[in-house]
Design an enzyme around this catalytic site. Structure first.
Site, PDB file in Angstrom:
ATOM      1  N   VAL A   9      43.391  41.986  39.458  1.00 59.48           N
ATOM      2  CA  VAL A   9      42.134  42.581  39.017  1.00 59.48           C
ATOM      3  C   VAL A   9      41.309  41.487  38.352  1.00 59.48           C
ATOM      4  O   VAL A   9      41.838  40.457  37.935  1.00 59.48           O
ATOM      5  CB  VAL A   9      42.346  43.770  38.040  1.00 59.48           C
ATOM      6  CG1 VAL A   9      42.973  44.949  38.757  1.00 59.48           C
ATOM      7  CG2 VAL A   9      43.165  43.358  36.840  1.00 59.48           C
ATOM      8  N   SER A  10      40.012  41.715  38.258  1.00 62.50           N
ATOM      9  CA  SER A  10      39.094  40.687  37.775  1.00 62.50           C
ATOM     10  C   SER A  10      38.973  40.611  36.261  1.00 62.50           C
ATOM     11  O   SER A  10      38.725  39.547  35.712  1.00 62.50           O
ATOM     12  CB  SER A  10      37.701  40.904  38.361  1.00 62.50           C
ATOM     13  OG  SER A  10      37.746  40.759  39.756  1.00 62.50           O
ATOM     14  N   THR A  11      39.118  41.721  35.578  1.00 63.62           N
ATOM     15  CA  THR A  11      38.917  41.708  34.126  1.00 63.62           C
ATOM     16  C   THR A  11      40.095  42.378  33.427  1.00 63.62           C
ATOM     17  O   THR A  11      40.845  43.150  34.025  1.00 63.62           O
ATOM     18  CB  THR A  11      37.637  42.467  33.721  1.00 63.62           C
ATOM     19  OG1 THR A  11      37.818  43.861  33.989  1.00 63.62           O
ATOM     20  CG2 THR A  11      36.420  41.959  34.476  1.00 63.62           C
ATOM     21  N   GLN A  14      40.257  46.204  33.578  1.00 64.67           N
ATOM     22  CA  GLN A  14      40.716  46.875  34.792  1.00 64.67           C
ATOM     23  C   GLN A  14      42.238  46.934  34.791  1.00 64.67           C
ATOM     24  O   GLN A  14      42.913  46.161  34.120  1.00 64.67           O
ATOM     25  CB  GLN A  14      40.227  46.122  36.024  1.00 64.67           C
ATOM     26  CG  GLN A  14      38.726  46.118  36.163  1.00 64.67           C
ATOM     27  CD  GLN A  14      38.265  45.248  37.317  1.00 64.67           C
ATOM     28  OE1 GLN A  14      38.809  44.180  37.553  1.00 64.67           O
ATOM     29  NE2 GLN A  14      37.261  45.725  38.025  1.00 64.67           N
ATOM     30  N   ALA A  36      42.589  37.860  36.978  1.00 64.54           N
ATOM     31  CA  ALA A  36      41.824  36.634  37.218  1.00 64.54           C
ATOM     32  C   ALA A  36      40.471  36.989  37.810  1.00 64.54           C
ATOM     33  O   ALA A  36      40.373  37.830  38.691  1.00 64.54           O
ATOM     34  CB  ALA A  36      42.578  35.711  38.169  1.00 64.54           C
TER      35      ALA A  36
END
Length: 54
Positions: A9-11, A14, A36
């Site tokens: 996941v990006s954040t 999340q 990441a």
């Protein structure tokens, strides 16, 4: 042969829970998990996982 999965996941806000559930349902016994940014290409967990598979 065991299946290996990778969830990202990006954040930090999340969660990978749904990805993990789907990967395990598909038969992945070992699942690597990483937080990441999509713009950041440095993904150490992915790199370690790929190196281990080689």
């Amino acid at each position: 042969m065991a299946l290996v999965g990778y969830a990202r996941v990006s954040t930090e806000d999340q969660a990978t829970r749904r990805q993990l559930d789907e990967l395990r349902a598909a038969g992945c016994r070992d699942v690597a998990e990483e937080h990441a940014s999509g713009g950041d290409r440095d993904r150490p967990v992915l790199a370690r996982t790929l190196a281990r598979l080689r």
